[in-house]
Design an enzyme around this catalytic site. Structure first.
Site, PDB file in Angstrom:
ATOM      1  N   TYR A 183       0.846  -1.205   0.000  1.00  0.00           N
ATOM      2  CA  TYR A 183       0.000   0.000   0.000  1.00  0.00           C
ATOM      3  C   TYR A 183       0.875   1.248   0.000  1.00  0.00           C
ATOM      4  O   TYR A 183       0.666   2.176  -0.780  1.00  0.00           O
ATOM      5  CB  TYR A 183      -0.928  -0.003   1.212  1.00  0.00           C
ATOM      6  CG  TYR A 183      -1.910   1.139   1.210  1.00  0.00           C
ATOM      7  CD1 TYR A 183      -3.129   1.032   0.552  1.00  0.00           C
ATOM      8  CD2 TYR A 183      -1.610   2.345   1.837  1.00  0.00           C
ATOM      9  CE1 TYR A 183      -4.032   2.081   0.532  1.00  0.00           C
ATOM     10  CE2 TYR A 183      -2.509   3.399   1.814  1.00  0.00           C
ATOM     11  CZ  TYR A 183      -3.712   3.264   1.162  1.00  0.00           C
ATOM     12  OH  TYR A 183      -4.593   4.320   1.134  1.00  0.00           O
ATOM     13  N   HIS A 215       1.436   4.157  -3.098  1.00  0.00           N
ATOM     14  CA  HIS A 215       1.199   5.586  -2.889  1.00  0.00           C
ATOM     15  C   HIS A 215       2.482   6.400  -3.030  1.00  0.00           C
ATOM     16  O   HIS A 215       2.430   7.561  -3.450  1.00  0.00           O
ATOM     17  CB  HIS A 215       0.511   5.819  -1.542  1.00  0.00           C
ATOM     18  CG  HIS A 215      -0.944   5.521  -1.603  1.00  0.00           C
ATOM     19  ND1 HIS A 215      -1.435   4.228  -1.556  1.00  0.00           N
ATOM     20  CD2 HIS A 215      -2.013   6.332  -1.740  1.00  0.00           C
ATOM     21  CE1 HIS A 215      -2.754   4.275  -1.674  1.00  0.00           C
ATOM     22  NE2 HIS A 215      -3.136   5.532  -1.789  1.00  0.00           N
ATOM     23  N   TYR A 232      -3.527  16.206   1.649  1.00  0.00           N
ATOM     24  CA  TYR A 232      -4.124  14.873   1.688  1.00  0.00           C
ATOM     25  C   TYR A 232      -3.138  13.932   2.368  1.00  0.00           C
ATOM     26  O   TYR A 232      -2.022  13.737   1.895  1.00  0.00           O
ATOM     27  CB  TYR A 232      -4.434  14.418   0.271  1.00  0.00           C
ATOM     28  CG  TYR A 232      -5.283  13.168   0.119  1.00  0.00           C
ATOM     29  CD1 TYR A 232      -5.744  12.448   1.202  1.00  0.00           C
ATOM     30  CD2 TYR A 232      -5.633  12.723  -1.144  1.00  0.00           C
ATOM     31  CE1 TYR A 232      -6.523  11.312   1.048  1.00  0.00           C
ATOM     32  CE2 TYR A 232      -6.410  11.578  -1.320  1.00  0.00           C
ATOM     33  CZ  TYR A 232      -6.849  10.884  -0.222  1.00  0.00           C
ATOM     34  OH  TYR A 232      -7.612   9.760  -0.384  1.00  0.00           O
ATOM     35  N   TRP A 278      -7.451   3.664 -10.907  1.00  0.00           N
ATOM     36  CA  TRP A 278      -6.749   3.555  -9.624  1.00  0.00           C
ATOM     37  C   TRP A 278      -7.465   2.570  -8.707  1.00  0.00           C
ATOM     38  O   TRP A 278      -6.835   1.748  -8.063  1.00  0.00           O
ATOM     39  CB  TRP A 278      -6.639   4.938  -8.980  1.00  0.00           C
ATOM     40  CG  TRP A 278      -5.953   4.921  -7.646  1.00  0.00           C
ATOM     41  CD1 TRP A 278      -6.543   4.995  -6.414  1.00  0.00           C
ATOM     42  CD2 TRP A 278      -4.549   4.792  -7.393  1.00  0.00           C
ATOM     43  NE1 TRP A 278      -5.590   4.942  -5.420  1.00  0.00           N
ATOM     44  CE2 TRP A 278      -4.365   4.815  -5.989  1.00  0.00           C
ATOM     45  CE3 TRP A 278      -3.429   4.666  -8.210  1.00  0.00           C
ATOM     46  CZ2 TRP A 278      -3.106   4.713  -5.399  1.00  0.00           C
ATOM     47  CZ3 TRP A 278      -2.177   4.568  -7.615  1.00  0.00           C
ATOM     48  CH2 TRP A 278      -2.032   4.595  -6.223  1.00  0.00           C
ATOM     49  N   TRP A 279      -8.782   2.680  -8.640  1.00  0.00           N
ATOM     50  CA  TRP A 279      -9.540   1.759  -7.796  1.00  0.00           C
ATOM     51  C   TRP A 279      -9.303   0.311  -8.221  1.00  0.00           C
ATOM     52  O   TRP A 279      -9.130  -0.563  -7.374  1.00  0.00           O
ATOM     53  CB  TRP A 279     -11.018   2.071  -7.860  1.00  0.00           C
ATOM     54  CG  TRP A 279     -11.426   3.326  -7.154  1.00  0.00           C
ATOM     55  CD1 TRP A 279     -10.701   4.073  -6.277  1.00  0.00           C
ATOM     56  CD2 TRP A 279     -12.682   3.970  -7.274  1.00  0.00           C
ATOM     57  NE1 TRP A 279     -11.434   5.149  -5.844  1.00  0.00           N
ATOM     58  CE2 TRP A 279     -12.658   5.103  -6.442  1.00  0.00           C
ATOM     59  CE3 TRP A 279     -13.833   3.709  -8.005  1.00  0.00           C
ATOM     60  CZ2 TRP A 279     -13.734   5.974  -6.317  1.00  0.00           C
ATOM     61  CZ3 TRP A 279     -14.911   4.577  -7.880  1.00  0.00           C
ATOM     62  CH2 TRP A 279     -14.856   5.695  -7.038  1.00  0.00           C
TER      63      TRP A 279
END
Length: 104
Positions: free
Chosen positions: A18, A22, A41, A76-77
């Protein structure tokens, strides 16, 4: 500036992956987020529960409503669906967290 917080859920064993994904965020995704005004963010991981806590700021949160229909967001999802708890449309299961205190 408006603020938004929400939580998502990582699948076991994918903590490093993960973070890697990112760290290598796609330029077109970063540009999409900026285009709707997203700033500051951050995503934090509670390693004991695998809960992801996300916080962002934007001038107008209603502009984020257009993100799910954008092809880059959908891509992306799909890229992230193998390491997160997701909905049938591949979006991450995300639960809004209401603000109860803010100190400026």
């Amino acid at each position: 500036m408006q603020r938004k917080a929400f939580k998502m859920f990582l699948l076991p064993g994918f903590e490093a992956e993960y973070k890697k994904r990112h760290d290598e965020i796609w330029p077109d995704l970063a540009e999409l987020l900026k285009s709707v005004g997203i700033q500051h963010y951050s995503i934090f991981l509670d390693e004991k529960t695998l809960t992801l806590f996300a916080y962002l700021e934007a001038p107008d949160l209603t502009l984020l409503d257009a993100l799910p229909a954008h092809p880059v967001m959908q891509k992306w999802w799909k890229f992230m669906r193998d390491i997160m708890l997701t909905n049938p449309d591949h979006s991450p299961v995300a639960i809004d967290i209401p603000s109860v205190f803010y100190f400026d």
